[in-house]
Motif scaffolding. Structure first.
Motif, PDB file in Angstrom:
ATOM      1  N   GLN A 161     -64.000  67.523 -32.569  1.00 49.73           N
ATOM      2  CA  GLN A 161     -62.787  66.770 -32.300  1.00 49.73           C
ATOM      3  C   GLN A 161     -62.670  66.497 -30.804  1.00 49.73           C
ATOM      4  O   GLN A 161     -62.742  67.421 -29.981  1.00 49.73           O
ATOM      5  CB  GLN A 161     -61.554  67.536 -32.787  1.00 49.73           C
ATOM      6  CG  GLN A 161     -61.442  67.602 -34.298  1.00 49.73           C
ATOM      7  CD  GLN A 161     -60.094  68.137 -34.744  1.00 49.73           C
ATOM      8  OE1 GLN A 161     -59.220  68.417 -33.936  1.00 49.73           O
ATOM      9  NE2 GLN A 161     -59.915  68.275 -36.048  1.00 49.73           N
ATOM     10  N   ASN A 198     -68.285  62.112 -34.347  1.00 44.69           N
ATOM     11  CA  ASN A 198     -67.174  62.978 -33.975  1.00 44.69           C
ATOM     12  C   ASN A 198     -65.861  62.453 -34.559  1.00 44.69           C
ATOM     13  O   ASN A 198     -65.756  61.288 -34.948  1.00 44.69           O
ATOM     14  CB  ASN A 198     -67.031  63.046 -32.448  1.00 44.69           C
ATOM     15  CG  ASN A 198     -68.297  63.473 -31.759  1.00 44.69           C
ATOM     16  OD1 ASN A 198     -68.618  64.658 -31.697  1.00 44.69           O
ATOM     17  ND2 ASN A 198     -69.046  62.505 -31.236  1.00 44.69           N
ATOM     18  N   GLU A 199     -64.867  63.316 -34.568  1.00 44.73           N
ATOM     19  CA  GLU A 199     -63.510  62.912 -34.924  1.00 44.73           C
ATOM     20  C   GLU A 199     -62.767  62.636 -33.613  1.00 44.73           C
ATOM     21  O   GLU A 199     -62.526  63.556 -32.826  1.00 44.73           O
ATOM     22  CB  GLU A 199     -62.807  64.014 -35.704  1.00 44.73           C
ATOM     23  CG  GLU A 199     -61.389  63.652 -36.138  1.00 44.73           C
ATOM     24  CD  GLU A 199     -60.703  64.782 -36.867  1.00 44.73           C
ATOM     25  OE1 GLU A 199     -59.445  64.838 -36.824  1.00 44.73           O
ATOM     26  OE2 GLU A 199     -61.407  65.624 -37.459  1.00 44.73           O
ATOM     27  N   GLN A 209     -59.588  61.349 -31.367  1.00 40.46           N
ATOM     28  CA  GLN A 209     -58.148  61.146 -31.316  1.00 40.46           C
ATOM     29  C   GLN A 209     -57.844  60.253 -30.110  1.00 40.46           C
ATOM     30  O   GLN A 209     -58.165  60.609 -28.979  1.00 40.46           O
ATOM     31  CB  GLN A 209     -57.413  62.482 -31.161  1.00 40.46           C
ATOM     32  CG  GLN A 209     -57.756  63.508 -32.226  1.00 40.46           C
ATOM     33  CD  GLN A 209     -57.574  64.929 -31.741  1.00 40.46           C
ATOM     34  OE1 GLN A 209     -57.034  65.170 -30.680  1.00 40.46           O
ATOM     35  NE2 GLN A 209     -58.051  65.874 -32.534  1.00 40.46           N
ATOM     36  N   GLY A 244     -54.801  67.372 -31.622  1.00 40.14           N
ATOM     37  CA  GLY A 244     -55.016  68.327 -32.701  1.00 40.14           C
ATOM     38  C   GLY A 244     -55.307  69.731 -32.185  1.00 40.14           C
ATOM     39  O   GLY A 244     -55.879  69.901 -31.106  1.00 40.14           O
ATOM     40  N   THR A 300     -58.968  70.471 -31.198  1.00 34.82           N
ATOM     41  CA  THR A 300     -59.624  69.602 -30.212  1.00 34.82           C
ATOM     42  C   THR A 300     -60.481  70.440 -29.270  1.00 34.82           C
ATOM     43  O   THR A 300     -60.023  71.435 -28.710  1.00 34.82           O
ATOM     44  CB  THR A 300     -58.576  68.817 -29.405  1.00 34.82           C
ATOM     45  OG1 THR A 300     -57.819  68.006 -30.302  1.00 34.82           O
ATOM     46  CG2 THR A 300     -59.249  67.929 -28.376  1.00 34.82           C
TER      47      THR A 300
END
Length: 301
Positions: free
Chosen positions: A2, A24-25, A27, A41, A44
């Motif tokens: 994250q 990757n995630e 944000q 998050g 993260t």
């Protein structure tokens, strides 16, 4: 993994987010949202700070405007990072924090800083603040200084050059023979990915990133003409005449002034050897020439 990206709405941010999303995630955090802290998050692992004010096309930005965007917002995100479980904070500074107009030798991270503009001074102020902050031993701060970044969606000087040359207007500054360091957005994204993957190879501090090769403005002109398949002559006007016109442009609204002339004709080189050695990077995805050609083709589209 994250990753929180601050300032993802700009040219660099949009391209970087797209690149990072493959594995990757991501944000995308906007500080215009008063509740932005809630968007980070709990899992993260990486903060990437792209927030900043660079261009002032209207000439109305104040010193406080630059300080707020480039220093105060950086302080806010870094304070959250220190209290979070994230381990890596990547701050995107600028070569302008070190030097803005001229260097005939590749600049290293240890060179004395000489920012001139409000932008450069505020970016350097942010660097100094970050480096003085206490950081837990399990956290890492990496400050990146790129030269001019270009690529699809770029609205900088390359786009202006393209508009002139693609219309068949002869380039009037051919008498100046310069060398400058650039970095394509693809190579920029590659460096960021390598830093995330190999952050344990790096100590806290400042690192320069750039393409491996320098490029002359005349060489960029040739690339534009090749991509557009046009044949126009460059004009070798006397340097003294061009400099005189630029000085007039400092007071009269014409396309050229002293600042723009320096950016187009002065040498400004940067060394990327430190970070390449530490991250064991042998070759970047694109040469400087390949990157510029890709950018020019994106303008054509």
């Amino acid at each position: 993994m994250q990753i929180a990206v601050f300032g993802s709405s700009g040219f660099i941010g949009k391209n970087l987010v797209k690149s990072l999303q493959h594995n990757n995630e991501v944000q995308e955090i906007s500080l215009r949202n008063p509740f932005w802290k809630n968007d980070i998050g709990p899992k993260t692992e990486v903060f990437i700070n792209l927030i900043g004010k660079a261009h002032d096309h209207k000439g109305t930005a104040t010193e406080q405007d630059y300080h707020f965007a480039n220093v105060e917002l950086t302080q806010q995100t870094f304070e959250i990072f220190k209290r979070s479980d994230a381990k890596l904070y990547i701050h995107i500074s600028s070569l302008a924090a070190l030097e803005e107009f001229e260097s005939s030798r590749p600049l290293a991270e240890t060179d004395k800083c000489n920012p001139i503009s409000l932008y450069g001074k505020s970016k350097r102020e942010a660097e100094k603040w970050l480096l003085k902050e206490y950081l837990a031993t399990n956290k890492k701060l990496i400050i990146i200084r790129p030269p001019m970044v270009h690529g699809s969606g770029d609205k900088g000087n390359l786009g202006l050059l393209y508009k002139i040359i693609s219309k068949g207007i002869p380039y009037p500054l051919a008498a100046f023979n310069n060398e400058r360091s650039f970095i394509s957005i693809d190579n920029f994204n590659f460096y960021i990915q390598q830093i995330i993957q190999k952050s344990n190879y790096l100590e806290n501090g400042i690192y320069h990133i750039s393409d491996d090769e320098s490029v002359a403005t005349n060489e960029i002109i040739d690339i534009i003409k090749r991509v557009e398949n046009i044949r126009i002559l460059n004009i070798n006007l006397p340097k003294s005449m061009i400099k005189g016109l630029a000085r007039i442009g400092d007071f009269v609204p014409i396309p050229l002034n002293t600042k723009k002339l320096k950016k187009l004709t002065n040498n400004l080189l940067v060394s990327n050897q430190k970070i390449k050695t530490l991250l064991e990077i042998d070759k970047l995805p694109f040469t400087a020439q390949q990157g510029i050609e890709k950018t020019i083709k994106s303008f054509k589209k």
